[in-house]
Write a protein that holds these residues in place. Structure first.
Motif, PDB file in Angstrom:
ATOM      1  N   THR A  13       0.763  -1.205   0.055  1.00  0.00           N
ATOM      2  CA  THR A  13       0.124  -0.005   0.053  1.00  0.00           C
ATOM      3  C   THR A  13       0.972   1.440   0.100  1.00  0.00           C
ATOM      4  N   SER A  14       1.983   1.419   0.760  1.00  0.00           N
ATOM      5  CA  SER A  14       2.970   2.373   0.786  1.00  0.00           C
ATOM      6  C   SER A  14       3.443   2.864  -0.426  1.00  0.00           C
ATOM      7  N   ALA A  15       3.828   1.757  -1.286  1.00  0.00           N
ATOM      8  CA  ALA A  15       4.324   1.684  -2.813  1.00  0.00           C
ATOM      9  C   ALA A  15       3.406   2.532  -3.674  1.00  0.00           C
ATOM     10  N   VAL A  16       2.247   1.963  -3.594  1.00  0.00           N
ATOM     11  CA  VAL A  16       1.064   2.743  -4.578  1.00  0.00           C
ATOM     12  C   VAL A  16       0.862   3.984  -4.005  1.00  0.00           C
ATOM     13  N   GLU A  17       0.559   4.181  -2.800  1.00  0.00           N
ATOM     14  CA  GLU A  17       0.290   5.653  -2.219  1.00  0.00           C
ATOM     15  C   GLU A  17       1.440   6.723  -2.783  1.00  0.00           C
ATOM     16  N   LYS A  18       2.793   6.189  -2.564  1.00  0.00           N
ATOM     17  CA  LYS A  18       3.803   7.125  -2.861  1.00  0.00           C
ATOM     18  C   LYS A  18       4.029   7.441  -4.483  1.00  0.00           C
ATOM     19  N   ILE A  19       3.631   6.515  -5.251  1.00  0.00           N
ATOM     20  CA  ILE A  19       3.850   6.758  -6.743  1.00  0.00           C
ATOM     21  C   ILE A  19       2.731   7.526  -7.155  1.00  0.00           C
ATOM     22  N   ILE A  20       1.377   6.911  -6.779  1.00  0.00           N
ATOM     23  CA  ILE A  20       0.323   7.888  -7.316  1.00  0.00           C
ATOM     24  C   ILE A  20       0.180   9.106  -6.705  1.00  0.00           C
TER      25      ILE A  20
END
Length: 175
Positions: A13-20
């Motif tokens: 979830t952190s990966a998606v949040e950061k990139i988006i």
């Protein structure tokens, strides 16, 4: 814009949040635990990829988000060497699904043997490191790269590949 993530795993979830958040504003994230419809320990690139696709599609079906991400880790054996593999998928309301593969790295034989015996990588790594839930933090990649890369940054690469494909094809539709 609504972005669904088909897992509650913090590294993913952190990966998606950061990139988006680096590429889009006014995002509402929806976190939902959906089925991958594959083994708890996927044992091939094909099965791992399918798990990511299923998570993305199932999260989209449950939430109706604009973009829905599925991220899946698995293993693949090549010439008797076990590799950790990672796949991602993003499903869109229009039916499009894009996929991308991320980093893969060798696992020590001690770990590989436990996986061959039917155990799952996350709990095996917890036992190996005497830590709890490392799949939500550094993951096996963090341990076996001596902390040079962690599980979140590994998945950030995949999410970047996915969102890049979405933006490219959206741009092509508008030409």
């Amino acid at each position: 814009m609504k972005v669904a993530i088909g897992t509650l795993n913090k590294a993913k979830t952190s990966a998606v949040e950061k990139i988006i958040n680096n590429h889009t504003t006014n995002v509402q994230f929806i976190y939902i635990n959906v089925e991958s419809e594959v083994s708890n320990q996927p044992f091939s690139n094909e099965e791992t990829r399918l798990g990511a696709i299923n998570r993305a599609k199932n999260a989209l079906k449950e939430t109706g988000a604009n973009y829905s991400f599925g991220l899946e880790g698995g293993v693949q054996e090549i010439d008797g060497i076990m590799y950790c593999v990672n796949w991602g998928a993003v499903a869109l309301k229009n039916g499009a699904v894009y996929t991308a593969q991320g980093a893969s790295f060798m696992l020590p034989e001690e770990i590989a043997n436990k996986l061959r015996d039917g155990e799952e990588l996350g709990p095996v790594m917890d036992e190996y490191t005497n830590l709890k839930d490392i799949r939500h933090t550094e993951g096996a990649v963090g341990i076996f790269t001596n902390g040079l890369i962690d599980r979140t940054s590994m998945f950030e690469h995949i999410v970047t590949l996915l969102i890049g494909q979405v933006y490219y094809f959206e741009k092509m539709e508008n030409i």
